[in-house]
Design a protein around this motif. Structure first.
Motif, PDB file in Angstrom:
ATOM      1  N   ARG A 108     -33.920 -16.649  60.873  1.00 28.50           N
ATOM      2  CA  ARG A 108     -33.702 -18.048  61.280  1.00 28.50           C
ATOM      3  C   ARG A 108     -34.958 -18.881  61.148  1.00 28.50           C
TER       4      ARG A 108
ATOM      5  N   ALA B  57     -33.453 -11.046  63.394  1.00 29.32           N
ATOM      6  CA  ALA B  57     -32.633 -12.253  63.449  1.00 29.32           C
ATOM      7  C   ALA B  57     -33.497 -13.500  63.585  1.00 29.32           C
ATOM      8  N   THR B  58     -34.535 -13.443  64.397  1.00 25.40           N
ATOM      9  CA  THR B  58     -35.409 -14.608  64.539  1.00 25.40           C
ATOM     10  C   THR B  58     -36.210 -14.856  63.269  1.00 25.40           C
TER      11      THR B  58
END
Length: 73
Positions: A66, A62-63
């Motif tokens: 992003r 997820a990081t």
């Protein structure tokens, strides 16, 4: 303490609780027919471990999506 460290700490304590309930389950089975409360007691920490473990598993992906610096940063 940030959110990720809090989840990790909760996951560690849940693993201790899960291990203790499983040991209690085996001890109760060794003494005879255990009550249903003892038999099903490991399920709550197990489900909570599932959710915290999945969170920690998905966190690096997820990081990365992003555009973040990663889970350590």
């Amino acid at each position: 303490m940030n959110w990720n460290n809090c989840i990790r700490q909760i996951h560690r304590w849940l693993s201790i609780a899960f291990t203790a309930t499983v040991i209690a389950n085996f001890v109760a089975m060794g003494l005879g027919e255990p009550p249903a409360l003892v038999v099903y007691s490991p399920l709550l920490p197990l489900f909570l471990l599932l959710f915290t473990g999945l969170y920690m598993f998905v966190l690096p992906y997820a990081t990365k999506l992003r555009g973040g610096r990663g889970a350590a940063g």
